[in-house]
Design a protein around this motif. Structure first.
Motif, short mmCIF file in Angstrom:
data_model
loop_
_atom_site.label_atom_id
_atom_site.label_comp_id
_atom_site.label_asym_id
_atom_site.label_seq_id
_atom_site.Cartn_x
_atom_site.Cartn_y
_atom_site.Cartn_z
N ALA A 159 -28.68 26.97 2.09
CA ALA A 159 -29.06 27.85 3.20
C ALA A 159 -30.39 27.43 3.80
N ALA A 160 -31.35 27.07 2.94
CA ALA A 160 -32.66 26.61 3.44
C ALA A 160 -32.51 25.31 4.21
N LEU A 161 -31.68 24.39 3.71
CA LEU A 161 -31.43 23.12 4.39
C LEU A 161 -30.76 23.36 5.73
N LEU A 162 -29.76 24.24 5.74
CA LEU A 162 -29.04 24.57 6.96
C LEU A 162 -29.97 25.19 8.00
N ALA A 163 -30.79 26.14 7.57
CA ALA A 163 -31.70 26.82 8.50
C ALA A 163 -32.66 25.83 9.15
N GLY A 164 -33.14 24.88 8.36
CA GLY A 164 -34.02 23.87 8.92
C GLY A 164 -33.30 22.97 9.92
N ALA A 165 -32.08 22.57 9.59
CA ALA A 165 -31.33 21.68 10.47
C ALA A 165 -30.96 22.36 11.79
N LEU A 166 -30.83 23.69 11.75
CA LEU A 166 -30.47 24.44 12.95
C LEU A 166 -31.69 24.90 13.74
N ALA A 167 -32.89 24.55 13.26
CA ALA A 167 -34.14 25.02 13.87
C ALA A 167 -34.16 26.54 13.96
N ALA A 168 -33.70 27.19 12.87
CA ALA A 168 -33.72 28.66 12.83
C ALA A 168 -35.15 29.17 12.79
N GLU A 169 -35.34 30.33 13.35
CA GLU A 169 -36.67 30.95 13.35
C GLU A 169 -36.88 31.85 12.14
N ARG A 170 -35.80 32.19 11.45
CA ARG A 170 -35.91 32.98 10.23
C ARG A 170 -34.77 32.59 9.29
N LEU A 171 -35.08 32.62 8.00
CA LEU A 171 -34.08 32.56 6.94
C LEU A 171 -34.17 33.88 6.19
N VAL A 172 -33.05 34.57 6.07
CA VAL A 172 -33.00 35.81 5.29
C VAL A 172 -32.03 35.61 4.13
#
Length: 317
Positions: free
Chosen positions: A216-229
């Motif tokens: 999930a952390a890897l995915l959030a970074g690859a998607l340029a997410a502004e938040r990981l919950v």
């Protein structure tokens, strides 16, 4: 905001852990309600999920049928559970959005996660999965090439590799769906574990499980997410869990939290992977991450609920 939400597989079973089809469907219908609220509030949501209980069910079927048909490998188990859970989420979230007057479409992507073929976890499998069997029952599975260990009075248990996730291969598909206005379900169970097979663009599945929070952390970074919950069954990370001095952690800087991990503060099989995943996302993105319960995720995005992991500098609260 673009938000990646990681939901545990146990949130998709009954409170007593039952994982009958009707239990899973009922649990998912409850779990998607706060997610629908976020989508209706204008957030761009990517949902990922665990699949431990669901894969566990498939492993039992493997074991019961092993003398008749070959066991289904773990990458196939991952793909099957991604599709099944994805179907349930699509149906439940679609209904929840429609009930709120939202026309946001939802899609599920059967997703692969690349790991290294030479990851040390493959040479020393240590992640226990599935149920305990007798020595005779385990011998049948060992005959199919699986690794099992004698765990004493409780019996034998299967152990597998849990390699480090390197890359979410299907991010381009997720980005295309997001650009088209979809909410997306992907990378369930940490993603289907694959390694490069040496051919151009070629990959093959491997017998492994990947920690879903690290993916999930890897995915959030690859998607340029502004938040990981990271949604779990408690509203806060607790320091001193199970002791008289237990205290809820509301906010903390990433360096301070990493120091707590190094000091062995968190249980390796429960909260530690979530904390590590949150730290990785904050380090890579410079954006906050949150660990909290599903019913508090809206407050977590607003910074007023759950445990918020902040970029440095930040004083613990």
């Amino acid at each position: 905001m673009r938000v990646v939400i990681a939901v545990g597989g146990n949130a998709m079973t009954a409170p007593d852990g039952s994982a009958r089809p009707q239990d899973q469907q009922a649990a998912i219908e409850v779990a998607v309600e706060p997610i629908a609220e976020l989508i209706c509030a204008g957030h761009q949501v990517v949902l990922t999920h665990g699949n431990g209980p669901q894969v566990g069910n498939l492993l039992v079927k493997n074991e019961l049928a092993a003398s008749v048909v070959p066991p289904v490998p773990l990458d196939w188990c991952g793909a099957q559970t991604q599709a099944t859970i994805g179907l349930l989420i699509l149906n439940a979230l679609g209904r929840a959005l429609a009930a709120r007057g939202s026309a946001v479409p939802v899609a599920a992507v059967v997703s692969r996660t690349e790991v290294a073929a030479d990851d040390g976890a493959f040479s020393a499998p240590s992640k226990p999965i599935g149920r305990y069997l007798s020595e005779a029952e385990a011998a049948v599975m060992i005959g199919h090439g699986q690794h099992w260990q004698d765990r004493g009075e409780r019996g034998w248990r299967r152990v597998v590799a849990s390699p480090e996730p390197l890359r979410c291969l299907d991010v381009p598909a997720v980005l295309a769906l997001l650009a088209a206005g979809f909410a997306v379900v992907c990378s369930g169970g940490g993603g289907i574990p694959v390694v490069a097979d040496g051919t151009p663009g070629g990959y093959r599945g491997v017998e492994a499980v990947i920690d879903k929070d690290l993916t999930a952390a890897l995915l959030a970074g690859a998607l340029a997410a502004e938040r990981l919950v990271i949604a779990t069954d408690v509203k806060h990370v607790v320091l001193g869990w199970g002791t008289d001095s237990a205290s809820e952690l509301s906010g903390i800087g990433v360096s301070d939290l990493e120091s707590l991990v190094t000091g062995g503060t968190f249980a390796s099989g429960s909260m530690e992977p979530k904390v590590i995943a949150a730290c990785r996302f904050v380090r890579r993105s410079g954006q906050p991450a949150a660990i909290t319960s599903l019913d508090a995720i809206a407050g977590a995005l607003a910074g007023v609920a759950g445990t918020i992991v902040h970029p440095d500098p930040f004083s613990r609260t």
